[in-house]
Design an enzyme around this catalytic site. Structure first.
Site, short mmCIF file in Angstrom:
data_model
loop_
_atom_site.label_atom_id
_atom_site.label_comp_id
_atom_site.label_asym_id
_atom_site.label_seq_id
_atom_site.Cartn_x
_atom_site.Cartn_y
_atom_site.Cartn_z
N GLN A 160 7.57 -14.76 5.74
CA GLN A 160 8.92 -15.52 6.29
C GLN A 160 9.33 -14.43 7.43
O GLN A 160 8.93 -13.35 7.63
CB GLN A 160 9.91 -15.58 5.25
CG GLN A 160 10.00 -14.25 4.44
CD GLN A 160 10.42 -14.53 2.83
OE1 GLN A 160 10.98 -15.70 2.52
NE2 GLN A 160 10.40 -13.41 2.41
N HIS A 191 26.25 -11.88 -6.79
CA HIS A 191 25.36 -11.00 -7.66
C HIS A 191 26.16 -11.16 -8.87
O HIS A 191 25.33 -11.19 -10.04
CB HIS A 191 25.05 -9.85 -7.04
CG HIS A 191 23.94 -9.79 -5.89
ND1 HIS A 191 24.14 -9.18 -4.68
CD2 HIS A 191 22.83 -10.47 -5.85
CE1 HIS A 191 22.93 -9.39 -4.02
NE2 HIS A 191 22.01 -10.02 -4.87
N ASP A 215 16.44 -7.81 -2.34
CA ASP A 215 17.35 -6.92 -1.83
C ASP A 215 17.87 -6.09 -2.78
O ASP A 215 18.63 -5.08 -2.47
CB ASP A 215 18.54 -7.81 -1.48
CG ASP A 215 18.90 -8.67 -2.16
OD1 ASP A 215 19.59 -8.24 -3.32
OD2 ASP A 215 18.88 -9.72 -2.07
N GLU A 235 8.95 -10.08 -6.89
CA GLU A 235 9.35 -10.34 -5.50
C GLU A 235 8.15 -10.75 -4.48
O GLU A 235 7.10 -9.87 -4.75
CB GLU A 235 10.01 -9.30 -4.70
CG GLU A 235 10.06 -9.44 -3.31
CD GLU A 235 10.97 -10.39 -2.81
OE1 GLU A 235 10.36 -11.34 -1.91
OE2 GLU A 235 12.19 -10.92 -3.37
N ASP A 267 3.28 -13.57 -6.28
CA ASP A 267 3.91 -15.04 -6.55
C ASP A 267 4.60 -14.92 -8.01
O ASP A 267 4.04 -14.72 -9.05
CB ASP A 267 2.65 -15.80 -6.39
CG ASP A 267 3.12 -17.44 -6.65
OD1 ASP A 267 4.42 -17.57 -6.70
OD2 ASP A 267 2.43 -18.19 -7.05
N GLY A 268 5.80 -15.20 -8.13
CA GLY A 268 6.73 -15.26 -9.47
C GLY A 268 6.08 -16.50 -10.00
O GLY A 268 6.24 -16.39 -11.45
N ASP A 285 16.46 -15.45 -8.39
CA ASP A 285 17.41 -15.02 -7.16
C ASP A 285 16.54 -15.52 -6.02
O ASP A 285 15.98 -14.41 -5.28
CB ASP A 285 17.83 -13.53 -7.33
CG ASP A 285 18.38 -13.02 -6.30
OD1 ASP A 285 19.06 -13.89 -5.57
OD2 ASP A 285 18.67 -12.01 -6.13
N PRO A 292 9.14 -21.39 0.58
CA PRO A 292 8.14 -21.07 -0.29
C PRO A 292 8.47 -21.06 -1.62
O PRO A 292 7.48 -21.01 -2.60
CB PRO A 292 7.90 -19.89 0.37
CG PRO A 292 8.01 -19.84 1.83
CD PRO A 292 9.25 -20.18 1.85
#
Length: 421
Positions: A160, A191, A215, A235, A267-268, A285, A292
């Site tokens: 990205q 958050h 983040d 992540e 990949d989650g 999150d 994606p």
């Protein structure tokens, strides 16, 4: 390059036809006004286009000036003209001359409507703030935006495009693929809402999975709960984590150095499919469903999540804005209801997202609104100072406006008709 750039778009011009179609007549007009304004002619070029499809051809021309240029384009069939005047102001301020030149040429065309823009270019001054606009829905018929003083970073990762902007409103802001993700000045809206209603309702989460969240803002909130022993942060994009470490310290507050945080890059979806770990709280999150991360908003993924959740565990995710993305919200919540017995939607205004934003908490048995108030107050009071969440907010988040409630309410299935013999 220091100078003044003037542009004009003219509509419904009422001048004589020759000014729109005769190259010599237009050239004489522009040359005379240029010299009268005190500018220096170096060279010029004019071209009259032939008639086309029964319509007269227009004229394109340019005067090269010692100070820079004048360009003119006419569309007689539309009675329209575009003008462009640029003058250098490096040794002498020629702005007044440029303004006078544009004013006289515009007047000669007698436009019924005109649009004129002034652009200061170059020099030692600070460039003007950039206005960043973002659509609120796929159709793009509603937009919002913020000013950016500077793009501190723009880079393309394998997944990205990542940007860090310096905004007057909220300090440093993270953008991914053209969408605002988080910012220093208001990250607590998102958050704290993502983390604390579920964590407080659970009471004692020990192991937490965050998918996305590179983040670090969600992880930092999770670790305010003293019961948490481990946070797995899955992540997809390592570049997001590196950018956060370098530029967004006010958001993650050093959480990547906490020994309780385990960072998994990848990949989650695959992590949830393959892991043997079990969790008390799962936080999605993520970027939006059209990115994606889209597979992680599906019923199939929710089924996989249920396998890695301990009894009484909860999953929390944002579902978009019910105001501008109603069908998306409805679809995601419907998928959750097909998998989890308890699904509780909530919402709040997120400043960086420009709208009232929807979230959902899903579980096999955890109901965040059924926890006694005294218990919520005690657990919330044990947390370090927060900027958004408290015991009153806990219940208020789940008090849905009627339109949102109707949007996510499961339709009542009609009773099966009895057979008549």
């Amino acid at each position: 390059m220091q100078g003044l750039h003037l542009t004009a778009d003219l509509y419904d011009c009422r001048c004589a036809d020759g000014l729109m179609t005769d190259a010599k007549q237009l050239a004489d007009l522009c040359r005379n006004h240029t010299l009268a304004a005190g500018l220096t002619l170096v060279d010029e070029k004019w071209y009259a286009f032939p008639p086309y499809d029964g319509q007269p051809g227009g004229v394109t021309g340019m005067l090269l000036l010692a100070e820079s240029h004048l360009a003119v384009h006419t569309w007689p069939e539309k009675r329209a003209v575009t003008l462009d005047v640029y003058v250098c102001n490096f040794t002498t301020d020629n702005s007044g001359k440029a303004e006078a030149l544009l004013r006289e040429i515009v007047a000669a065309f007698e436009p019924g409507k005109s649009e004129i823009h002034h652009l200061e270019r170059g020099g030692d001054r600070r460039p003007p703030d950039e206005i960043i606009l973002e659509p609120l829905n796929a159709a793009g018929d509603a937009v919002y935006g913020f000013r950016s003083r500077e793009r501190l970073l723009v880079k393309r990762s394998p997944h990205q495009t990542i940007e860090v902007l310096d905004t007057p409103a909220f300090g440093r802001a993270l953008r991914i693929d053209g969408h605002f993700m988080t910012s220093e000045g208001e990250e607590y809206f998102y958050h704290e809402a993502l983390v604390h209603p579920a964590a407080v309702a659970h009471g004692k989460p020990e192991r937490v999975l965050i998918i996305g969240g590179g983040d670090g803002g969600a992880a930092e909130e999770v670790l305010k709960h003293s019961s948490v022993q481990q946070v797995v942060l899955a992540e997809l994009d390592a570049e997001v984590v590196q950018v956060a470490k370098a530029h967004l310290g006010a958001i993650h507050r050093g959480v990547f150095d906490d020994p309780r945080l385990s960072l998994r890059i990848g990949d989650g979806f695959a992590y949830v499919r393959d892991t043997s770990d079990r969790f008390d709280l799962v936080l999605l999150d993520l970027t939006d469903p059209e990115t994606p991360a889209g597979l992680l908003y599906t019923e199939a993924f929710f089924e996989n999540l249920r396998r890695v959740m301990n009894p009484g565990a909860a999953v929390v995710l944002h579902v978009g804005t019910p105001v501008f993305e109603a069908e998306q919200v409805r679809t995601i919540v419907r998928g959750l209801r097909h998998v989890f017995p308890q699904v509780h939607c909530f919402g709040l205004y997120v400043p960086l997202y420009g709208a009232y934003w929807g979230f959902a908490l899903a579980s096999d048995r955890l109901n965040p609104t059924a926890v006694p108030r005294a218990v919520v107050e005690k657990r919330a009071a044990a947390l370090p100072a927060l900027s958004y969440y408290n015991a009153d907010v806990h219940y208020g988040l789940f008090a849905l406006p009627n339109f949102y409630r109707a949007l996510v309410q499961e339709p009542v299935q009609p009773e099966a008709k009895r057979a008549v013999g």
